[in-house]
Design a protein around this motif. Structure first.
Motif, PDB file in Angstrom:
ATOM      1  N   ASN B 203       0.833  -1.211   0.000  1.00  0.00           N
ATOM      2  CA  ASN B 203       0.000   0.000   0.000  1.00  0.00           C
ATOM      3  C   ASN B 203       0.871   1.267   0.000  1.00  0.00           C
ATOM      4  O   ASN B 203       2.027   1.247   0.416  1.00  0.00           O
ATOM      5  CB  ASN B 203      -0.914  -0.018   1.242  1.00  0.00           C
ATOM      6  CG  ASN B 203      -2.069   0.964   1.126  1.00  0.00           C
ATOM      7  OD1 ASN B 203      -2.209   1.665   0.120  1.00  0.00           O
ATOM      8  ND2 ASN B 203      -2.898   1.020   2.145  1.00  0.00           N
ATOM      9  N   ASN B 206       3.199   2.529   2.942  1.00  0.00           N
ATOM     10  CA  ASN B 206       3.227   1.441   3.917  1.00  0.00           C
ATOM     11  C   ASN B 206       4.651   0.945   4.151  1.00  0.00           C
ATOM     12  O   ASN B 206       5.005  -0.194   3.815  1.00  0.00           O
ATOM     13  CB  ASN B 206       2.316   0.295   3.444  1.00  0.00           C
ATOM     14  CG  ASN B 206       2.159  -0.786   4.500  1.00  0.00           C
ATOM     15  OD1 ASN B 206       2.617  -0.631   5.635  1.00  0.00           O
ATOM     16  ND2 ASN B 206       1.530  -1.882   4.131  1.00  0.00           N
TER      17      ASN B 206
ATOM     18  N   ASN C 193      -4.783  -3.329   1.134  1.00  0.00           N
ATOM     19  CA  ASN C 193      -5.124  -2.823   2.461  1.00  0.00           C
ATOM     20  C   ASN C 193      -5.160  -3.923   3.509  1.00  0.00           C
ATOM     21  O   ASN C 193      -5.772  -3.723   4.570  1.00  0.00           O
ATOM     22  CB  ASN C 193      -6.480  -2.128   2.408  1.00  0.00           C
ATOM     23  CG  ASN C 193      -6.412  -0.802   1.687  1.00  0.00           C
ATOM     24  OD1 ASN C 193      -5.927   0.166   2.275  1.00  0.00           O
ATOM     25  ND2 ASN C 193      -6.861  -0.741   0.450  1.00  0.00           N
ATOM     26  N   CYS C 195      -5.031  -6.077   6.536  1.00  0.00           N
ATOM     27  CA  CYS C 195      -4.719  -5.738   7.926  1.00  0.00           C
ATOM     28  C   CYS C 195      -3.677  -6.687   8.507  1.00  0.00           C
ATOM     29  O   CYS C 195      -3.169  -6.452   9.604  1.00  0.00           O
ATOM     30  CB  CYS C 195      -5.990  -5.730   8.768  1.00  0.00           C
ATOM     31  SG  CYS C 195      -6.835  -7.296   8.757  1.00  0.00           S
TER      32      CYS C 195
ATOM     33  N   MET D 153      -9.809  -0.583   6.483  1.00  0.00           N
ATOM     34  CA  MET D 153      -8.708  -1.239   5.744  1.00  0.00           C
ATOM     35  C   MET D 153      -9.239  -2.254   4.730  1.00  0.00           C
ATOM     36  O   MET D 153      -9.928  -1.874   3.800  1.00  0.00           O
ATOM     37  CB  MET D 153      -7.734  -1.879   6.729  1.00  0.00           C
ATOM     38  CG  MET D 153      -7.026  -0.832   7.572  1.00  0.00           C
ATOM     39  SD  MET D 153      -5.779  -1.581   8.616  1.00  0.00           S
ATOM     40  CE  MET D 153      -4.979  -0.118   9.259  1.00  0.00           C
ATOM     41  N   ASP D 154      -8.921  -3.545   4.919  1.00  0.00           N
ATOM     42  CA  ASP D 154      -9.333  -4.531   3.914  1.00  0.00           C
ATOM     43  C   ASP D 154     -10.808  -4.902   4.018  1.00  0.00           C
ATOM     44  O   ASP D 154     -11.363  -5.511   3.103  1.00  0.00           O
ATOM     45  CB  ASP D 154      -8.459  -5.790   3.959  1.00  0.00           C
ATOM     46  CG  ASP D 154      -8.457  -6.486   5.307  1.00  0.00           C
ATOM     47  OD1 ASP D 154      -9.408  -6.283   6.096  1.00  0.00           O
ATOM     48  OD2 ASP D 154      -7.504  -7.233   5.570  1.00  0.00           O
ATOM     49  N   GLY D 177      -7.830   3.662   7.752  1.00  0.00           N
ATOM     50  CA  GLY D 177      -6.858   3.183   6.775  1.00  0.00           C
ATOM     51  C   GLY D 177      -6.104   4.356   6.192  1.00  0.00           C
ATOM     52  O   GLY D 177      -6.203   5.489   6.674  1.00  0.00           O
ATOM     53  N   SER D 181      -6.731   2.802   0.695  1.00  0.00           N
ATOM     54  CA  SER D 181      -8.032   2.542   1.334  1.00  0.00           C
ATOM     55  C   SER D 181      -9.037   3.587   0.876  1.00  0.00           C
ATOM     56  O   SER D 181     -10.243   3.406   1.003  1.00  0.00           O
ATOM     57  CB  SER D 181      -7.914   2.561   2.863  1.00  0.00           C
ATOM     58  OG  SER D 181      -7.937   3.872   3.350  1.00  0.00           O
TER      59      SER D 181
END
Lengths: 221, 221, 221, 221, 221, 221, 221, 221
Positions: B203, B206, C193, C195, D153-154, D177, D181
């Motif tokens: 991401n 990230n 994304n 987690c 997030m996801d 996020g 996101s």
């Protein structure tokens, strides 16, 4: 009524005088019959180079019906009339195609520049995954007045080229790719965000526009 | 009631045993008070390395209130406790930052890899607009077990690097840029569409995820 | 003129030596005739494994015309020459397909890893809607050096897997789905994304890229 | 003129009778003064529960000026008047928050369901990266008439939960996020594409809507 | 080897017991041969209702080859086996189709609810451009335990309906429209942003999901 | 049962009385059989003008089967019944098509306005690349009560026209273009952001809507 | 040099004569000093109504410094000079605001129409969640020559209104909402896809544009 | 260690020799301290023109601390050192700003072209809503070797200009606008889709890039 052409088009044959470059005929949204009528109309004006762009098989047949000696490049989907490339003036237009799949669009740019009066060269398969291929062309790159760089997928080649040459780079994103290439949008964005200055961008797959612009940039003084 | 931590979190301190790597604390969506309570809870577990990521000034103060000797890198917005980098095992993790503005994110990746037990090096300002800067690091590049490449704007660097090395490339897009960079989306797309194989993407911004993944890839056999 | 291949491609047969992995031939944007010429060109180099990816029926016929003994997997749209899978070295590459529809892409990843020299296994229909199916494979999951997870629709499987294993996860979004899956974009975003740390992502439907990367990660020390 | 409220609002106090649930006051786009005038207007109607949603500090002060005994939950940015939670009827509404950062939105859903007359429970930090945390709550999950699942997030948790329970799942994406996101869009898309049936989705951060809908689903027969 | 089904699928025939509802077979990404093998596998389990969704002509033929008495609704692209609709329990599921073009999707929802054991009614052509058509159905609307509203284009009907009834509304966006409807995205967004509470949304054209969810909501106490 | 029309449609033949304009039949999402049944139903109502829009060849055949004397314009994909254009009242509706490819959509607008009772004129090929073509029509432009401007690609013509005339401009984006035109989205955005006031926009390719609106604007006092 | 205004602006005071409506001054991108200089320049032309739109506090102060008697509506962020509303001619402009939060934009439209010479009325809080509120205004709605409908969130009101009236509807999306409203994009799309004809759309929050257009539509014959 | 600059940057002072144009310093992502160190480093190289772009107040102060005589244009957020504009060579660079709000970006382009050695002129407020303003500058337009056109909102000006001149047009979209201008994306798309050939585009608000490219295009032969 008496002029069926007037029902759908108003040709701008004075554009050559007004702007120095002739109007082109964008075939994609026209019927073959409409294209045929336009070809007929320009047949009386051999003093103006007419390019028919994005011409499918049926468009090409329609043009050739009225202008049998028109030059046709099926890969670039381009027809030109009169068919002879005019003598070249100005600087060198260099067209790079990052990969084989970018070739049809690159070829459209290369032919356009030539029909608009520039010397032009085409180099293929110089993507950034094999950097030695670009670096091996440095002398040619540095001899150009303008470089057109056609690339799909990551569209990274224009940034690399612009960092190596003095000439302006016309970045030409292509729709080559899949998934998150979004039909060329990824390459387009890469090019708009080039970290090297000296890069400007035309629409995705717009080989005609890139070649036309390159011809303008490389005009003789 | 008696345990205020239970109102908002359920720490996973067994993750180190289960997966080999500890859980990190993502501070961005937590209040400083929540972060302080977590820091307090882990203070009894010096056998587990806890990283606090995306920690602002107030988060950092909250961590330091409970763990005064925690290591804090404000640029990477990262805290680590216990503060000592563990001895390194496995292969070399190399982190590249394309430009100065990519440094905070690159630094987060570099520190994460080191706290998770890998040898790691950080190289800065090797963007593709000056290709000689990348090419001058070829030996270092080729000595790495994995290369993390942080880049914003056109995000072209991972494609170039992946064409030069045998090691996998973790592409780390950053939000550096403006306009049509769309907060890092342009770089992200470039990287997803890399014409060179061997590139995968995390991401935008990230750094923690890139460093963690690199540590996993460079694990000792 | 004398070399029709040079008109559209500049093969990089030295890539195996330079990077440790051979160049693949992406067929999608090439004509069958171009693919045939490339197949002919590599026919003299049985020391290099050549993969032809995204090959339709006509591309396959063109390859087989020049390389009659090439291995062809129509579901994965992949051809390999020489056809024999090389002996495997390094760690295990495990490829999961969340659903039946993800199988062609997963299979491309699995075959790529095998032709690049890794032991690889393929497990199908382990989507998160029936969690017992994933949990029943825990031992296999934990024996892998790297896990490729192909999933479309919600793309949730890589997050779940990464929370269960120590190995890096290569998330491979597929275009399976409809409506707001946007051709795989939803799955792609889910994976970016994640987690759970330890996940990186390749382009939508990029089975080749996932398999190649997995082979690099699972290289012998 | 004589009624300043009429210049900007036309309260729908008959909605409770017409639809069974009262109108709520969305504070975000209103001035504190407008909110104060509405609070004043409802002060004569203690028979109708009025919820003030998305109330900032100044909105809360304005409500409390007219309704000093209103209940205020700053984390959920919610005020309720009359302040007492009504007796509960119908089935159990279970609200899950995937992570700590999803708590404010989850709390808004939980409080809404309670003020609309349902029994409701709130469980926090049950993200898919630590699957044992979800699986440890199976009995509670299976006792609910409806499950609200808040995740950023996801956004993978609703798919996992829906595969485990018989009850409908209201998926509540949150803006938790960063990067790709896109403020909750990634989670929203994940949820819309859930591979498990039985999931429907409300707007990002719409805790009020999720709680309201859950109350309707869990209505007594 | 001996079980060709195992090469691509792992049927979850225990789902009915575990979750109360059976697994459906999503045909769109499967080959007819794969669908045929699945149909064969379920032919020994008449105790479980199996729905085959998104079945094209060839998929339907494949199902009927193994299950000749399966019920087939070509408009909804749905097959059911055993073919008899089970006796209905629970509340009324009402399905509205805003326009004629929304009918196939609405019909998929309606049939799904019926095969999952609910009483269900279908009403067509009640778009908001002719409000009298909706208002003329108020009694029917208010007798439902849940209302599924299928709409494309502006997707405005769920907001209007939710303002009129006490029951939850399952908004079902369809891909009906052109231009800036973006294949149903405009309708999807309208529904996610409904100014009336009590609305949740499923994926574009997901009639199966809407019908399944409605069946769950309308379950007997 | 006895009325097959009622299974899929509820005609609004009172709309002419209620709103002053009749309902049109949008064919795109209907089967030819459905269209035929509607045509049959309106055949008893020659007092109401019925337009069938977005009619393909098969739709047209279905209409003509029930209404053999209906007027059909294949380019505009429009049928009208009764076929005679009614006498015109109100102001002049002027429809401009920026290029030849915009003609089908412009023609749909022009015919709609005429069948709804207005005098209307159609002018073609007046794109901004040849400004003299627009400027040469100033008198005609200024005689209109409303100007519909159909344009694809850059969609720049409405801004230019609105700066020249007193009348309102209905901007009609078309899907003409390629690459970053995104099927008309680029033109749509241009028109929404017009720097000249007096411009409003309809959906991409919505010639019917533009013509209908223009007829309303040009109504007699 | 001697004219600081010429450094940044070229006022178009002849627009009233040329187009019938004066140029407005868009303050948002201008410095207060620039706005002050423009106000000074127009102070000698009381024959032309000048509107200053999107004026913040500092812009307003700058205008009032040069034109102390200008009318200022802070909620609509609009100033007008000369301050007196001109006598009205033409038909009625009716402006609806779906909710309280849409009021500033609706007010900008209402004031613009009045300053451009039309009779105008403003009605607030008539959202579709309480349909009785719209239906209660039918007589007023049907007396208008044009209806401007301002709405955020689902943007459904214009479709409902257009189905009820004969007059054209100018749909005015507002940025009211959150999450998947995307700053008004959801409402914009709803309006562009209205299933009721007679709707056209202006840019998000463009109250000035809507009011201007409405004034043009409602011009006296 | 001894060189703090090396920790974050690797200046490319040889770029002038290699590419003919010097490297610029993009301040936006750098700390003032980093900018100060770079300014210090270039202070020994007055032979190279260094531009500091996107410099906020603090960046400017940092530059001036090391280079007190640097030229600073706060509106364009640009600093130049040495401060004297070099003598101009080559053709005329003409920069147009469509509106007052586009001026800062246009000014950045104009100053960049001048510091890179070209004669340049700046013309403001020539938007297409008042076409007479563009047409009144035709002689100036036609005397330029290249025209930079900065425009926000509809971004229509480059298409109009390119239809009038022989010179290439560098389209420079700005983020001026609101709502569906999406921070300049609408203008960017308009320009990419220009129906007039001879237009290429740079990133939104990239005045530096436009000016640099224009300088390259207008180079002396």
């Amino acid at each position: 009524m008496s002029d069926p052409l007037a029902d759908f088009a108003d040709l701008d044959l004075g554009r050559q005088d007004r702007r120095g470059y002739p109007e082109a005929v964008y075939c994609a949204g026209k019927t073959p019959e409409q294209v045929r009528l336009i070809a007929e109309a320009v047949s009386g004006r051999p003093d103006v180079v007419t390019l028919f762009t994005r011409a499918g098989e049926e468009h090409a047949a329609a043009v050739l019906a009225s202008l049998p000696d028109a030059a046709w490049d099926p890969e670039a989907r381009l027809l030109a009339w009169p068919p002879t490339v005019p003598p070249s003036t100005g600087g060198l237009v260099l067209v790079l195609a990052a990969g084989t799949s970018d070739l049809p669009v690159a070829r459209e740019a290369w032919l356009t520049a030539r029909y608009l009066g520039r010397e032009a060269e085409l180099v293929v398969d110089v993507g950034v995954a094999g950097l030695h291929r670009v670096l091996g062309k440095l002398d040619l790159l540095r001899s150009a007045r303008v470089v057109v760089v056609a690339a799909g997928m990551d569209g990274a080649l224009p940034s690399v080229v612009a960092g190596l040459v003095r000439a302006p780079v016309v970045a030409l994103p292509t729709s080559v790719g899949y998934g998150a290439s979004f039909g060329g949008v990824a390459a387009l964005l890469t090019m708009l965000n080039s970290c090297a200055p000296g890069v400007s961008v035309v629409n995705i797959d717009n080989g005609y526009g890139a070649g036309h612009l390159a011809a303008q940039i490389a005009e003789p003084a």
